[in-house]
Each structure stands twice: as structure tokens, then as C-alpha cells.
Design a protein around this motif. Structure first.
Motif, PDB file in Angstrom:
ATOM      1  N   ALA A  10       0.849  -1.190   0.000  1.00  0.00           N
ATOM      2  CA  ALA A  10       0.000   0.000   0.000  1.00  0.00           C
ATOM      3  C   ALA A  10       0.891   1.249   0.000  1.00  0.00           C
ATOM      4  O   ALA A  10       1.994   1.219   0.559  1.00  0.00           O
ATOM      5  CB  ALA A  10      -0.900  -0.004   1.226  1.00  0.00           C
ATOM      6  N   PRO A  11       0.425   2.321  -0.589  1.00  0.00           N
ATOM      7  CA  PRO A  11       1.223   3.556  -0.596  1.00  0.00           C
ATOM      8  C   PRO A  11       1.537   4.009   0.830  1.00  0.00           C
ATOM      9  O   PRO A  11       0.700   3.910   1.730  1.00  0.00           O
ATOM     10  CB  PRO A  11       0.319   4.569  -1.296  1.00  0.00           C
ATOM     11  CG  PRO A  11      -0.674   3.756  -2.054  1.00  0.00           C
ATOM     12  CD  PRO A  11      -0.834   2.474  -1.304  1.00  0.00           C
ATOM     13  N   GLY A  12       2.751   4.469   1.041  1.00  0.00           N
ATOM     14  CA  GLY A  12       3.150   5.012   2.335  1.00  0.00           C
ATOM     15  C   GLY A  12       3.720   4.012   3.321  1.00  0.00           C
ATOM     16  O   GLY A  12       4.098   4.379   4.432  1.00  0.00           O
ATOM     17  N   VAL A  13       3.797   2.734   2.975  1.00  0.00           N
ATOM     18  CA  VAL A  13       4.361   1.746   3.897  1.00  0.00           C
ATOM     19  C   VAL A  13       5.858   2.021   4.037  1.00  0.00           C
ATOM     20  O   VAL A  13       6.579   2.141   3.053  1.00  0.00           O
ATOM     21  CB  VAL A  13       4.124   0.302   3.389  1.00  0.00           C
ATOM     22  CG1 VAL A  13       4.879  -0.698   4.240  1.00  0.00           C
ATOM     23  CG2 VAL A  13       2.649  -0.023   3.382  1.00  0.00           C
ATOM     24  N   ASP A  14       6.304   2.141   5.281  1.00  0.00           N
ATOM     25  CA  ASP A  14       7.709   2.402   5.572  1.00  0.00           C
ATOM     26  C   ASP A  14       8.385   1.089   5.953  1.00  0.00           C
ATOM     27  O   ASP A  14       8.184   0.579   7.054  1.00  0.00           O
ATOM     28  CB  ASP A  14       7.817   3.419   6.711  1.00  0.00           C
ATOM     29  CG  ASP A  14       9.253   3.718   7.123  1.00  0.00           C
ATOM     30  OD1 ASP A  14      10.195   3.337   6.384  1.00  0.00           O
ATOM     31  OD2 ASP A  14       9.431   4.335   8.184  1.00  0.00           O
ATOM     32  N   GLU A  15       9.196   0.553   5.046  1.00  0.00           N
ATOM     33  CA  GLU A  15       9.840  -0.738   5.293  1.00  0.00           C
ATOM     34  C   GLU A  15      10.695  -0.724   6.548  1.00  0.00           C
ATOM     35  O   GLU A  15      10.761  -1.704   7.282  1.00  0.00           O
ATOM     36  CB  GLU A  15      10.684  -1.136   4.078  1.00  0.00           C
ATOM     37  CG  GLU A  15      11.248  -2.527   4.180  1.00  0.00           C
ATOM     38  CD  GLU A  15      11.918  -2.999   2.906  1.00  0.00           C
ATOM     39  OE1 GLU A  15      12.308  -4.179   2.876  1.00  0.00           O
ATOM     40  OE2 GLU A  15      12.056  -2.225   1.959  1.00  0.00           O
ATOM     41  N   ALA A  16      11.350   0.415   6.828  1.00  0.00           N
ATOM     42  CA  ALA A  16      12.213   0.508   8.012  1.00  0.00           C
ATOM     43  C   ALA A  16      11.416   0.434   9.310  1.00  0.00           C
ATOM     44  O   ALA A  16      11.961   0.073  10.359  1.00  0.00           O
ATOM     45  CB  ALA A  16      13.015   1.799   7.963  1.00  0.00           C
ATOM     46  N   ALA A  17      10.132   0.749   9.251  1.00  0.00           N
ATOM     47  CA  ALA A  17       9.297   0.730  10.452  1.00  0.00           C
ATOM     48  C   ALA A  17       8.709  -0.646  10.745  1.00  0.00           C
ATOM     49  O   ALA A  17       8.117  -0.850  11.804  1.00  0.00           O
ATOM     50  CB  ALA A  17       8.177   1.757  10.315  1.00  0.00           C
ATOM     51  N   ILE A  18       8.869  -1.593   9.838  1.00  0.00           N
ATOM     52  CA  ILE A  18       8.298  -2.932  10.035  1.00  0.00           C
ATOM     53  C   ILE A  18       9.115  -3.674  11.081  1.00  0.00           C
ATOM     54  O   ILE A  18      10.338  -3.795  10.977  1.00  0.00           O
ATOM     55  CB  ILE A  18       8.268  -3.718   8.707  1.00  0.00           C
ATOM     56  CG1 ILE A  18       7.351  -3.015   7.714  1.00  0.00           C
ATOM     57  CG2 ILE A  18       7.827  -5.163   8.956  1.00  0.00           C
ATOM     58  CD1 ILE A  18       7.401  -3.604   6.317  1.00  0.00           C
ATOM     59  N   ARG A  19       8.441  -4.160  12.092  1.00  0.00           N
ATOM     60  CA  ARG A  19       9.098  -4.913  13.160  1.00  0.00           C
ATOM     61  C   ARG A  19       8.534  -6.332  13.178  1.00  0.00           C
ATOM     62  O   ARG A  19       7.325  -6.520  13.349  1.00  0.00           O
ATOM     63  CB  ARG A  19       8.869  -4.266  14.524  1.00  0.00           C
ATOM     64  CG  ARG A  19       9.453  -2.880  14.644  1.00  0.00           C
ATOM     65  CD  ARG A  19      10.996  -2.942  14.687  1.00  0.00           C
ATOM     66  NE  ARG A  19      11.555  -1.617  14.687  1.00  0.00           N
ATOM     67  CZ  ARG A  19      12.123  -1.032  13.635  1.00  0.00           C
ATOM     68  NH1 ARG A  19      12.191  -1.651  12.486  1.00  0.00           N
ATOM     69  NH2 ARG A  19      12.629   0.176  13.722  1.00  0.00           N
ATOM     70  N   LEU A  20       9.400  -7.286  13.009  1.00  0.00           N
ATOM     71  CA  LEU A  20       8.980  -8.682  13.051  1.00  0.00           C
ATOM     72  C   LEU A  20       9.026  -9.177  14.487  1.00  0.00           C
ATOM     73  O   LEU A  20       9.855  -8.717  15.279  1.00  0.00           O
ATOM     74  CB  LEU A  20       9.890  -9.535  12.163  1.00  0.00           C
ATOM     75  CG  LEU A  20       9.869  -9.168  10.677  1.00  0.00           C
ATOM     76  CD1 LEU A  20      10.896  -9.992   9.917  1.00  0.00           C
ATOM     77  CD2 LEU A  20       8.485  -9.361  10.093  1.00  0.00           C
ATOM     78  N   PRO A  21       8.168 -10.118  14.832  1.00  0.00           N
ATOM     79  CA  PRO A  21       8.182 -10.649  16.198  1.00  0.00           C
ATOM     80  C   PRO A  21       9.531 -11.298  16.511  1.00  0.00           C
ATOM     81  O   PRO A  21      10.172 -11.872  15.633  1.00  0.00           O
ATOM     82  CB  PRO A  21       7.072 -11.706  16.187  1.00  0.00           C
ATOM     83  CG  PRO A  21       6.267 -11.430  14.975  1.00  0.00           C
ATOM     84  CD  PRO A  21       7.144 -10.729  14.001  1.00  0.00           C
ATOM     85  N   ALA A  22       9.934 -11.191  17.756  1.00  0.00           N
ATOM     86  CA  ALA A  22      11.198 -11.781  18.183  1.00  0.00           C
ATOM     87  C   ALA A  22      11.063 -13.296  18.388  1.00  0.00           C
ATOM     88  O   ALA A  22      12.059 -14.010  18.372  1.00  0.00           O
ATOM     89  CB  ALA A  22      11.676 -11.120  19.481  1.00  0.00           C
ATOM     90  N   GLU A  23       9.837 -13.764  18.594  1.00  0.00           N
ATOM     91  CA  GLU A  23       9.612 -15.178  18.852  1.00  0.00           C
ATOM     92  C   GLU A  23       9.224 -15.904  17.575  1.00  0.00           C
ATOM     93  O   GLU A  23       8.518 -15.358  16.732  1.00  0.00           O
ATOM     94  CB  GLU A  23       8.497 -15.348  19.887  1.00  0.00           C
ATOM     95  CG  GLU A  23       8.836 -14.733  21.225  1.00  0.00           C
ATOM     96  CD  GLU A  23       7.649 -14.743  22.164  1.00  0.00           C
ATOM     97  OE1 GLU A  23       6.537 -14.365  21.732  1.00  0.00           O
ATOM     98  OE2 GLU A  23       7.840 -15.136  23.318  1.00  0.00           O
TER      99      GLU A  23
END
Length: 155
Positions: A10-23
Motif C-alpha cells: 500500500a502507498p506510504g508503507v515504511d519498510e524501516a518501520a516494520i518490526r517482526l516478532p522476536a519469537e
């Protein structure tokens, strides 16, 4: 290098802001099995498979893989349609530390053989209806074990 997958975001998605779960995923399944127990995790042709049942079955599959000497990083190929056994094999392989190789269940023998050799899968999980295709390629692959299941087992 162009990241082609971002074309579908989607427009505006910031890849650097994506946080994957640690578990890892199996931890989420275990937690949901403890929290939700008998609630359905999957429904397959009217048959409800609870979180507890899915967790227990994937634990058993992980134990079976480890008992066969599967090591973290080894590949487990899953040659199944959407079914409970797919989820069980997927989560069980992750729990054992394996890398899942999800194959198209419509692959013909030549395609299956290429995928198995290319991935180096040690174990294959397949439906009994693919028995002839699997038998035709097993000798030319790195497979050490094949697990056959029937879609009817969970109906």
C-alpha cells in the motif's frame, strides 16, 4: 537493487518501520494452545482442529523429525494441498529447527525432482494420492524419508 515486492505494498508503507516478532511461530502456537485450548485453529470440511490438537500434533511431528536425526537448518519439503497436515508439518518442522520448502502440489514428477534436488530436502511430506509421483523421483533425490498422509484423515 530494486525490491520488487514493494510494488505490491500500500502507498506510504515504511519498510524501516516494520518490526517482526522476536519469537518464532511455534511459540505463538504453543501460547495459543495454552490460552485457547479447545477453540478451533482450523476447520477442514467441517472438522474442527483445536489449537491444542494442532500444537500436540506438530510437537509429535517435530519429535519424529528430531528422532530421525534432522538438524536445525535441514530442509523439509511439504508437497500438500491446503489441509491440516500442511499446518502440522509446517509448524512441526519449524519447531524442529528445519527450513520448510513448500512445494506446489500440482507439480509433475520432473518439477518435483528438480525442487527436491535444488532444495536438498531430507524429508518430504506428501499426500497418498501423490504416491506414484513421489516414487518416480525418490531415487534421484536427497530424500532420506517420506511421510505419506491422506486428506481423509481429518475429514
Amino acid at each position: 537493487m530494486e525490491r520488487i515486492w514493494t510494488r505490491h505494498w500500500a502507498p506510504g508503507v515504511d519498510e524501516a518501520a516494520i518490526r517482526l516478532p522476536a519469537e518464532p511461530l511455534p511459540v505463538f502456537l504453543k501460547r495459543n494452545a495454552e490460552r485457547l485450548g479447545d477453540k478451533p485453529a482450523l476447520i477442514f470440511y467441517g472438522r474442527e482442529i483445536s489449537f491444542a490438537e494442532l500444537d500436540e500434533a506438530s510437537d509429535r511431528f517435530a519429535g519424529w523429525l528430531q528422532g530421525r536425526g534432522l538438524c536445525p537448518g535441514d530442509r523439509v519439503a511439504i508437497y500438500l494441498e491446503n489441509c491440516p497436515q500442511f499446518a502440522i508439518a509446517y509448524m512441526g518442522a519449524l519447531r524442529a529447527g528445519a527450513i520448510n520448502v513448500c512445494l506446489n502440489p500440482m507439480h509433475k514428477a520432473v518439477e518435483l525432482e528438480h525442487e527436491l534436488r535444488d532444495s536438498g530436502a531430507r524429508v518430504l511430506v506428501a499426500a497418498d494420492q501423490a504416491c506414484d509421483t513421489v516414487a518416480a523421483v525418490r531415487g534421484g533425490s536427497p530424500l532420506e524419508a517420506v511421510v505419506m498422509t491422506s486428506y481423509g484423515d481429518y475429514v
